[in-house]
Design an enzyme around this catalytic site. Sequence first.
Site, PDB file in Angstrom:
ATOM      1  CG  ASP A 122     -70.793 -33.428 -33.481  1.00  0.00           C
ATOM      2  OD1 ASP A 122     -70.557 -33.652 -34.679  1.00  0.00           O
ATOM      3  OD2 ASP A 122     -71.895 -32.984 -33.069  1.00  0.00           O
ATOM      4  CG  ASP A 155     -70.581 -30.749 -38.388  1.00  0.00           C
ATOM      5  OD1 ASP A 155     -71.469 -31.131 -39.167  1.00  0.00           O
ATOM      6  OD2 ASP A 155     -70.522 -31.082 -37.189  1.00  0.00           O
TER       7      ASP A 155
END
Length: 243
Positions: A122, A155
């Site tokens: 991330d 995401d």
Amino acid sequence: MRVFWIAGAVLLLDQAAKATVLQFMYREQSIPLLGDWLRLTFTENPGMAFGITIGPPGTVTILSLLATVLVGAYIYQVRNDYAPYRWSLAFILGGALGNIVDRVFYGVLLDYGPYFTGRVVDFIHVSLWQGFIPRIIPVFGGAYMELFPIWNVADMSIVLGVVGVMIFHQAFHERRIAKRRAASAGGRTWRRPAAVFSDLGLEAPPPPPSALTQADAPAPRDEAASENGSASSRSSAVSETQL
């Protein structure tokens, strides 16, 4: 199918962004882009959303694989239906595949674990809110908290796909119901032979000859009764002459 092209494009974009982060950033490094509101922060998530983990290592990866297979099977079932709805599902599928690649292979590629134990990379750090929680709220009241999700392209694609499904699902179901009604109505419709011949580009069949129609037509009741009466009178006359 265009759906799988969209999913493949999301997968490639997600993996290219993660490869760039792995190449040029180190873990926990943070680069401001728009002050404190938007930054690039390199973190790794070993679990699901918000770092939630369940079961032994690899459980989250297996569950993610099963969910992705179900999404792919559902996309195949609706492959001929409302396009915006299918495209939304394609974004969900592409994002799910992007994170699955991390979970399945990154442990081995980055040399920190076996297959199926990788951590999701991330790096998109968005500071949505920060401040003190009101004291009237139990447990967390009065504490300072910052809401800062750190996610990736996969995401973002999943969120975009879920929003699209919520927007287009009603139109999708209405069109499906309309197709079923049209199909059922078309199966019960009776059409005259002349209409069938005209659809085939042929002339309608000629009417039957009038002579055949008159010969085959039954006699009216009055004529039949008169004929029966005359026949009975003739038979009575014959019997009288014989006597």
